[in-house]
Scaffold this motif. Structure first.
Motif, PDB file in Angstrom:
ATOM      1  N   SER A 167     -42.624  12.823 -64.351  1.00 41.47           N
ATOM      2  CA  SER A 167     -43.822  12.122 -64.827  1.00 41.47           C
ATOM      3  C   SER A 167     -43.749  11.850 -66.326  1.00 41.47           C
ATOM      4  O   SER A 167     -43.372  12.714 -67.116  1.00 41.47           O
ATOM      5  N   ARG A 168     -44.161  10.649 -66.718  1.00 42.49           N
ATOM      6  CA  ARG A 168     -44.155  10.282 -68.135  1.00 42.49           C
ATOM      7  C   ARG A 168     -45.187  11.087 -68.923  1.00 42.49           C
ATOM      8  O   ARG A 168     -45.122  11.146 -70.155  1.00 42.49           O
ATOM      9  N   GLU A 169     -46.166  11.676 -68.239  1.00 43.08           N
ATOM     10  CA  GLU A 169     -47.198  12.462 -68.907  1.00 43.08           C
ATOM     11  C   GLU A 169     -46.826  13.939 -69.055  1.00 43.08           C
ATOM     12  O   GLU A 169     -47.541  14.706 -69.691  1.00 43.08           O
ATOM     13  N   ALA A 170     -45.726  14.350 -68.466  1.00 42.44           N
ATOM     14  CA  ALA A 170     -45.376  15.777 -68.443  1.00 42.44           C
ATOM     15  C   ALA A 170     -45.028  16.287 -69.839  1.00 42.44           C
ATOM     16  O   ALA A 170     -44.259  15.659 -70.567  1.00 42.44           O
ATOM     17  N   PRO A 171     -45.591  17.444 -70.244  1.00 40.44           N
ATOM     18  CA  PRO A 171     -45.223  18.055 -71.535  1.00 40.44           C
ATOM     19  C   PRO A 171     -43.847  18.711 -71.424  1.00 40.44           C
ATOM     20  O   PRO A 171     -43.671  19.688 -70.699  1.00 40.44           O
ATOM     21  N   LEU A 172     -42.886  18.185 -72.149  1.00 35.71           N
ATOM     22  CA  LEU A 172     -41.506  18.629 -71.988  1.00 35.71           C
ATOM     23  C   LEU A 172     -41.302  20.075 -72.417  1.00 35.71           C
ATOM     24  O   LEU A 172     -40.406  20.758 -71.903  1.00 35.71           O
ATOM     25  N   ASP A 173     -42.122  20.559 -73.350  1.00 37.76           N
ATOM     26  CA  ASP A 173     -41.976  21.948 -73.806  1.00 37.76           C
ATOM     27  C   ASP A 173     -42.540  22.950 -72.807  1.00 37.76           C
ATOM     28  O   ASP A 173     -42.452  24.153 -73.024  1.00 37.76           O
ATOM     29  N   LEU A 355     -39.693  28.864 -80.648  1.00 38.29           N
ATOM     30  CA  LEU A 355     -38.843  28.951 -81.830  1.00 38.29           C
ATOM     31  C   LEU A 355     -38.132  27.622 -82.071  1.00 38.29           C
ATOM     32  O   LEU A 355     -37.825  26.901 -81.121  1.00 38.29           O
ATOM     33  N   PRO A 356     -37.828  27.318 -83.341  1.00 38.99           N
ATOM     34  CA  PRO A 356     -36.991  26.153 -83.626  1.00 38.99           C
ATOM     35  C   PRO A 356     -35.527  26.492 -83.336  1.00 38.99           C
ATOM     36  O   PRO A 356     -35.146  27.667 -83.229  1.00 38.99           O
ATOM     37  N   LEU A 357     -34.704  25.458 -83.233  1.00 41.20           N
ATOM     38  CA  LEU A 357     -33.301  25.650 -82.876  1.00 41.20           C
ATOM     39  C   LEU A 357     -32.581  26.590 -83.842  1.00 41.20           C
ATOM     40  O   LEU A 357     -31.765  27.411 -83.425  1.00 41.20           O
ATOM     41  N   ASP A 358     -32.900  26.507 -85.135  1.00 44.13           N
ATOM     42  CA  ASP A 358     -32.155  27.328 -86.099  1.00 44.13           C
ATOM     43  C   ASP A 358     -32.503  28.813 -86.026  1.00 44.13           C
ATOM     44  O   ASP A 358     -31.881  29.634 -86.700  1.00 44.13           O
ATOM     45  N   GLN A 359     -33.483  29.171 -85.196  1.00 46.09           N
ATOM     46  CA  GLN A 359     -33.808  30.583 -84.997  1.00 46.09           C
ATOM     47  C   GLN A 359     -33.479  31.044 -83.576  1.00 46.09           C
ATOM     48  O   GLN A 359     -34.011  32.042 -83.083  1.00 46.09           O
ATOM     49  N   VAL A 376     -39.255  29.326 -75.561  1.00 48.31           N
ATOM     50  CA  VAL A 376     -38.919  27.906 -75.526  1.00 48.31           C
ATOM     51  C   VAL A 376     -38.434  27.494 -76.905  1.00 48.31           C
ATOM     52  O   VAL A 376     -39.085  27.763 -77.919  1.00 48.31           O
ATOM     53  N   ILE A 377     -37.268  26.863 -76.919  1.00 49.56           N
ATOM     54  CA  ILE A 377     -36.645  26.399 -78.165  1.00 49.56           C
ATOM     55  C   ILE A 377     -36.974  24.931 -78.359  1.00 49.56           C
ATOM     56  O   ILE A 377     -36.714  24.105 -77.463  1.00 49.56           O
ATOM     57  N   SER A 378     -37.543  24.591 -79.499  1.00 45.34           N
ATOM     58  CA  SER A 378     -37.795  23.191 -79.853  1.00 45.34           C
ATOM     59  C   SER A 378     -36.577  22.669 -80.624  1.00 45.34           C
ATOM     60  O   SER A 378     -36.181  23.261 -81.628  1.00 45.34           O
ATOM     61  N   LEU A 379     -36.017  21.559 -80.167  1.00 38.79           N
ATOM     62  CA  LEU A 379     -34.781  21.061 -80.767  1.00 38.79           C
ATOM     63  C   LEU A 379     -35.020  20.031 -81.865  1.00 38.79           C
ATOM     64  O   LEU A 379     -34.080  19.614 -82.530  1.00 38.79           O
ATOM     65  N   TRP A 380     -36.264  19.620 -82.061  1.00 38.64           N
ATOM     66  CA  TRP A 380     -36.551  18.616 -83.079  1.00 38.64           C
ATOM     67  C   TRP A 380     -37.738  19.056 -83.930  1.00 38.64           C
ATOM     68  O   TRP A 380     -38.590  19.789 -83.471  1.00 38.64           O
TER      69      TRP A 380
END
Length: 380
Positions: A167-173, A355-359, A376-380
């Motif tokens: 779904s285009r509405e799905a929260p990817l995180d 966490l962000p990717l660098d952590q 969950v790691i955020s890549l951006w």
């Protein structure tokens, strides 16, 4: 646009250079997708216990997964470009990459008995694509992609039969968790066990897979759901997902299976092992009732041996395993995303850290200490 205009891209990735060492953030090259491949901008990824196993428990399995390696197989992202022959995906689509393909054409895909498509299987197990090479490299050196995915990278390339359009509405995180752990545990209960209304269940291990199994038992309307873990801090969460009883084996001098047999007057109808420990697998099997008890192994381990007393099987118990919760991956994951969007499936409650990717190495620390269920790691 044309295929000829798709160029390699440079991005950040967490690279495992060798076993048992922290990941290193590097600038990697991600090649354009080849025929029947899709390049994805990975937005978020969960860290699964299997990632920890591949990195820190690397032993015999290291031969299967050479280093350097980009781990991660529980991601979600957006299609950036597609290779020749790709017809089901377009740039901008929201997608979940899949470590289990579904080609839709082989004998296994056409059978209702299994979800285990084997197309490209041997290659993805050693971290390469169908042509025997990875799409990720560092200064000209090939970097392998975990299970053909490699979601600890801002961009990755996957086969078009190992990708679910959602779904285009799905929260990817949030929905990234459906790429492995939650789908595996939930499916272990509803698909592999086929838990029945009014039945009794025991779930061993209360990580993401185990808690999802508890959620599946509740969805199937089991009457009694006994959650078993050596970490009592997880009991409150288990009860929120539907557990009726919580048991810590450390609180008892007897084997846990004996405790459960006494609690239930002879054993549970269904036991789900969600740890990946042979000793726990044996305990789970022996906690089921004779005559019809079913034990499903959902916990992952590759090199261990389980001990089974033959009489336990002869007396009518069933022992089986499940891979990705028996879901047909490409067709089932979008439906699971829709169930989450329609409040029929919990996901947010699994996430204990962001966490962000660098952590990213902190996520391994949280996992090892038992502090996290899913980071969950955020890549951006």
């Amino acid at each position: 646009w044309t295929f000829g205009l798709i160029l390699k891209t440079v991005c950040k990735a967490a690279v495992a250079w060798e076993p048992k060492k922290p990941l290193s953030i590097e600038d990697v090259d991600v090649a354009p997708p080849k025929a029947h491949e899709v390049r994805i901008k990975v937005i978020a990824t969960g860290m699964c216990h299997t990632d920890w196993e591949y990195l820190y428990q690397a032993g015999k399995a290291t031969r299967l997964r050479p280093f350097p390696l980009v781990l991660g197989h529980e991601g979600a992202g957006i299609v950036e470009s597609v290779g020749p022959g790709v017809t089901k995906f377009s740039p901008g689509d929201k997608v979940i990459p899949l470590f289990l393909p579904q080609c839709g054409e082989c004998e296994r895909c056409l059978s209702p008995k299994t979800n285990q498509c084997r197309k490209n299987w041997a290659n993805t197990q050693v971290g390469v694509m169908a042509d025997g090479t990875s799409r990720i490299s560092y200064m000209g050196q090939q970097v392998y992609q975990c299970l053909g995915v490699g979601s600890f990278s801002q961009y990755t390339v996957v086969s078009d039969i190992s990708l679910a359009k959602i779904s285009r509405e799905a929260p990817l995180d949030k929905v990234c968790l459906l790429g492995c752990g939650v789908s595996t545990g939930y499916g272990a209960a509803v698909n592999a066990c086929k838990v029945e209304k009014g039945s009794s269940c025991a779930v061993f291990g209360l990580g993401a897979v185990g808690l999802a199994a508890v959620m599946g038992c509740r969805a199937a309307e089991a009457k009694r759901i006994i959650a078993v873990d050596v970490n009592p801090d997880k009991f409150e969460k288990a009860q929120m997902f539907g557990a009726t009883d919580c048991v810590n084996p450390k609180d008892h001098s007897r084997p846990i299976q004996e405790v459960l047999l006494e609690m239930t007057g002879g054993g549970v109808d269904y036991a789900l092992e969600c740890v990946g420990s042979p000793a726990v697998m044996t305990a789970a099997l022996e906690s089921t009732t004779d005559g019809w008890g079913t034990c499903v192994i959902a916990g992952w381990t590759e090199t261990e041996t389980m001990s089974v007393v033959v009489e336990k099987i002869l007396m009518g118990r069933n022992l089986k395993g499940t891979y990705f919760g028996d879901w047909k991956s490409v067709e089932s994951v979008p439906k699971l995303v829709d169930d989450y969007m329609n409040n029929k499936l919990k996901l947010d409650e699994f996430i204990t850290h962001n966490l962000p990717l660098d952590q990213i190495n902190r996520a391994f620390e949280y996992m090892k200490s038992g502090e996290s269920i899913r980071t969950v790691i955020s890549l951006w």
